[in-house]
Motif scaffolding. Sequence first.
Motif: not given
Length: 337
Positions: A65, A74-78, A81, A96-98
């Motif tokens: 990033s 392009d990371e998500t943090f599901a 969370d 991060g998810d990835k």
Amino acid sequence: MRITVLAGGIGGARFLRGLRHLLESRDDQSDITVVGNTGDDIWVHGLRVCPDLDTVMYTLGGGISEDRGWGREDETFAVKDELASYGVEPTWFGLGDKDIATHLIRTQSLSAGYSLTEVTEALCRHWQPRVRLLPMSDDRTETHVIVDSPDGAVAPDGTPLRVALHFQEWWIRHHALLPAHGFVVVGIDSAAPAPGVLEAIAEADVVLLPPSNPVVSIGTILQVPGIAEALRTTTAPVVGVSPIVGGAPVRGMADACLTAIGVDTSAAAVGAHYGARSSGGLIDAWLVDTADAEAVGEVEALGIRCRAVPAMMTDIEATADIAAACLDMASSLPLRP
Ligand code: GDP
Ligand code: CA
């Protein structure tokens, strides 16, 4: 040429990207070996996270990033969370998810008995950083920071109780705002350099210290038994770049780290802290930013060759120019026996 670079996270990774770009633009087949800091490593939610190795790997592999400088684009943090919704600590560590995929593979492979060196090599087969990335050690080492207890607890004699926080807790959760009394790298005394590390320094044609944090990145690598000695005794010239520009770190909180070890936050003081190899120190040459041109005389008086160049890694070309200045400096130094 064989070029060996001791690197932390963001500063190290960006420098390496410029160095690699320089070599590739010259069609220069030199090999780059990176000795990465693992003192920042942390176990989170059962996963082994190696922030500095991953920053180098993702940056050189094109997956970093750019905004954050760490973790995946392009990371998500599901997952993060979701864990927080369970009330599970720590909640402050950016997972991060990835990124978690990397940590899952690493953790699984370590549990299966592979060494961190082997696991890093396997991850790099995927990321193709076009450098050889070695952890400083396969042994577990973790930097801790000595601070006054954040909850205000006092010792029986009434003085603030001192506690040790994991480096990441101090850096990320507390933003390095709790004054540090010192750093302790747990496990370092019995850590061995990872296979290939000492050879990479001893057999290099040039050793570079990029503008990484001199205390908790390069300073930690140098504490692995044998590594500082390898730097002192290699026949290769050792050239460093100041991470301090105009009396402040360019990014991050190196000033808090330097203060804790009693070193001024200035380009000259960091150069002096590494010291001249000609008098038992670690570097032959030191590049400072043009903003610190007045430091040149002071550094040279210590027996360290010094030059002021634009040292801001604003883009890949500017960074390649810094790397070129390092190699230039190295080739202008007298050969060591
Ligand atoms: P970390 O592990 O992610 O903290 O990264 P490093 O230890 O590799 O590098 C952090 C250091 O890089 C900080 O002390 C910054 O001052 C330094 N740094 C970051 N960007 C630049 C830059 O453009 N020029 C210079 N000279 N130093 C930089
Ligand atoms: Ca780091």
